[in-house]
Design a protein around this motif. Structure first.
Motif, PDB file in Angstrom:
ATOM      1  N   THR A   1      -1.081 -13.532   7.449  1.00 40.46           N
ATOM      2  CA  THR A   1       0.228 -14.162   7.464  1.00 40.46           C
ATOM      3  C   THR A   1       0.966 -13.781   6.187  1.00 40.46           C
ATOM      4  O   THR A   1       0.475 -13.998   5.079  1.00 40.46           O
ATOM      5  CB  THR A   1       0.085 -15.697   7.544  1.00 40.46           C
TER       6      THR A   1
ATOM      7  N   ASN B   1      -7.010 -14.433   6.206  1.00 44.38           N
ATOM      8  CA  ASN B   1      -5.932 -14.793   5.295  1.00 44.38           C
ATOM      9  C   ASN B   1      -6.465 -15.240   3.942  1.00 44.38           C
ATOM     10  O   ASN B   1      -5.948 -14.855   2.891  1.00 44.38           O
ATOM     11  CB  ASN B   1      -5.076 -15.898   5.920  1.00 44.38           C
ATOM     12  N   LEU B   2      -7.514 -16.046   3.978  1.00 46.16           N
ATOM     13  CA  LEU B   2      -8.115 -16.522   2.726  1.00 46.16           C
ATOM     14  C   LEU B   2      -8.724 -15.370   1.945  1.00 46.16           C
ATOM     15  O   LEU B   2      -8.449 -15.205   0.744  1.00 46.16           O
ATOM     16  CB  LEU B   2      -9.188 -17.566   3.043  1.00 46.16           C
TER      17      LEU B   2
ATOM     18  N   VAL C   1     -15.582 -21.268   5.746  1.00 43.90           N
ATOM     19  CA  VAL C   1     -14.710 -21.123   4.578  1.00 43.90           C
ATOM     20  C   VAL C   1     -15.537 -21.125   3.297  1.00 43.90           C
ATOM     21  O   VAL C   1     -15.297 -20.323   2.377  1.00 43.90           O
ATOM     22  CB  VAL C   1     -13.656 -22.248   4.545  1.00 43.90           C
TER      23      VAL C   1
ATOM     24  N   PHE D   1      -4.191 -23.025   0.033  1.00 44.11           N
ATOM     25  CA  PHE D   1      -4.758 -23.511   1.288  1.00 44.11           C
ATOM     26  C   PHE D   1      -5.013 -25.021   1.302  1.00 44.11           C
ATOM     27  O   PHE D   1      -5.493 -25.557   2.287  1.00 44.11           O
ATOM     28  CB  PHE D   1      -6.054 -22.754   1.601  1.00 44.11           C
TER      29      PHE D   1
ATOM     30  N   ARG E   1      -8.753 -15.830  11.853  1.00 40.58           N
ATOM     31  CA  ARG E   1      -7.475 -15.588  11.193  1.00 40.58           C
ATOM     32  C   ARG E   1      -7.400 -16.301   9.842  1.00 40.58           C
ATOM     33  O   ARG E   1      -6.945 -15.736   8.856  1.00 40.58           O
ATOM     34  CB  ARG E   1      -6.320 -16.025  12.091  1.00 40.58           C
ATOM     35  N   GLN E   2      -7.855 -17.560   9.824  1.00 38.01           N
ATOM     36  CA  GLN E   2      -7.864 -18.317   8.567  1.00 38.01           C
ATOM     37  C   GLN E   2      -8.720 -17.617   7.528  1.00 38.01           C
ATOM     38  O   GLN E   2      -8.346 -17.515   6.355  1.00 38.01           O
ATOM     39  CB  GLN E   2      -8.392 -19.732   8.834  1.00 38.01           C
TER      40      GLN E   2
ATOM     41  N   TYR F   1      -7.103 -27.141  -0.114  1.00 39.34           N
ATOM     42  CA  TYR F   1      -8.420 -27.770  -0.082  1.00 39.34           C
ATOM     43  C   TYR F   1      -8.546 -28.723  -1.264  1.00 39.34           C
ATOM     44  O   TYR F   1      -8.133 -28.397  -2.382  1.00 39.34           O
ATOM     45  CB  TYR F   1      -9.526 -26.714  -0.131  1.00 39.34           C
TER      46      TYR F   1
ATOM     47  N   GLU G   1     -11.632 -19.343  13.951  1.00 42.26           N
ATOM     48  CA  GLU G   1     -11.447 -19.468  12.495  1.00 42.26           C
ATOM     49  C   GLU G   1     -11.174 -18.114  11.844  1.00 42.26           C
ATOM     50  O   GLU G   1     -10.894 -18.048  10.643  1.00 42.26           O
ATOM     51  CB  GLU G   1     -12.713 -20.067  11.864  1.00 42.26           C
TER      52      GLU G   1
END
Length: 312
Positions: free
Chosen positions: A123, A28-29, A70, A153, A24-25, A155, A22
């Motif tokens: 990214t 990025n976030l 997250v 993203f 990388r996500q 959500y 997780e």
């Protein structure tokens, strides 16, 4: 901030592999939420530290570890954005988000010798252009978090509400307000190749100190903003007007002389420039281009924001 969780440790803990996937996500976030790679990395490390502070039973009770990570990272960012507003009051000059080079040119924003881990990369897309990040920075912390989580993203507002601590309806209003800010600030842009050509022409005219050529490339109402953070000499107030910018930048080129080399590069996914002195990156320039004219220049000189640009 916390004990660093090193990539590679997951080989001794199978559970860590799923959790670290997780990363990388989260990077990025967090970068989109706080506008700083260094702060984003701190957020992610703090998030992992909180996960591993729990007992194995507590971890197993969490139905979706990814969603938990997250949620925690977003809440840390929300708190960080609130404290950042207070810190900005004493910041010297304008604050500009931290610029990023192409992923192939960097590993992390730190200087602690981390490995070449793709999970540490952001990214690069339209949601991290300098113009977009500047608009995000104009939002309230709650607006920014709600907008990025939902519009970038994807959500659902029910999950956003749990993170922000408001009702889904309130989060929908926050995202709507943020969306209006983005629409108001957005300008039509041409293809990257066309923008690269304009940046190249600007570089050529700048090196030649050709004021007329610079004026022809700048929107008459263009703005140039610089960020030295009190650690590098730069103009403290934005320069407004194409002619004023052209004359100021021609003077910069004159003062820089042969000690400075201006190089083309990619900044947050779009064509930009960097100024190199004695083999080190001294300034990174990001551009907003509309209708074949440069509408805004962001010059980042704060060395603390240029760690990802270190040349090996």
């Amino acid at each position: 901030m916390t004990t660093r969780v090193e990539p590679g440790d997951e080989h001794s803990d199978p559970g860590l592999s799923a959790i670290m996937s997780e990363r990388r996500q989260l990077i990025n976030l967090a970068y989109r939420l706080v506008g700083s790679l260094a702060d984003a990395e701190d957020v992610v490390q703090e998030t992992y530290a909180r996960w591993y502070a729990m007992s194995a039973r507590e971890q197993q009770a969490i139905e979706s570890p990814g969603a938990w990570l997250v949620t925690v990272a977003s809440r840390i960012c929300l708190n960080l954005l609130g404290s950042a507003r207070a810190r900005r009051e004493t910041y010297v000059g304008d604050w500009i988000p931290e610029p990023l080079p192409e992923p192939s040119a960097w590993i992390t924003g730190r200087s602690d010798g981390g490995g070449n881990d793709p999970a540490d990369r952001v990214t690069l897309d339209e949601s991290v252009t300098m113009a977009f990040l500047v608009v995000l920075d104009s939002m309230t912390p709650a607006e920014r978090v709600a907008f990025v989580l939902h519009d970038v993203f994807r959500y659902p507002f029910g999950e956003v509400a749990e993170i922000v601590g408001r009702t889904p309806a309130a989060c929908r209003q926050l995202a709507s307000s943020a969306r209006r800010r983005v629409r108001t600030a957005q300008t039509p842009t041409g293809p990257s190749a066309g923008q690269a050509s304009i940046v190249r022409q600007f570089k050529t005219a700048w090196e030649a100190k050709d004021i007329d050529a610079l004026i022809s490339l700048l929107d008459p109402h263009a703005t140039a903003t610089a960020d030295g953070g009190g650690l590098a000499v730069t103009h403290l107030q934005p320069i407004v007007g194409g002619e004023q910018i052209a004359r100021a930048y021609a003077e910069i080129a004159r003062v820089a002389g042969d000690r400075t080399a201006f190089l083309e590069c990619m900044v947050n996914g779009l064509p930009g420039l960097l100024a190199q002195q004695n083999g080190s990156v001294a300034t990174v320039f990001a551009f907003e281009i509309a209708h074949d004219r440069i509408r805004h220049i962001w010059a980042v000189r704060n060395p603390e924001k240029l760690l990802a640009w270190r040349i090996s």
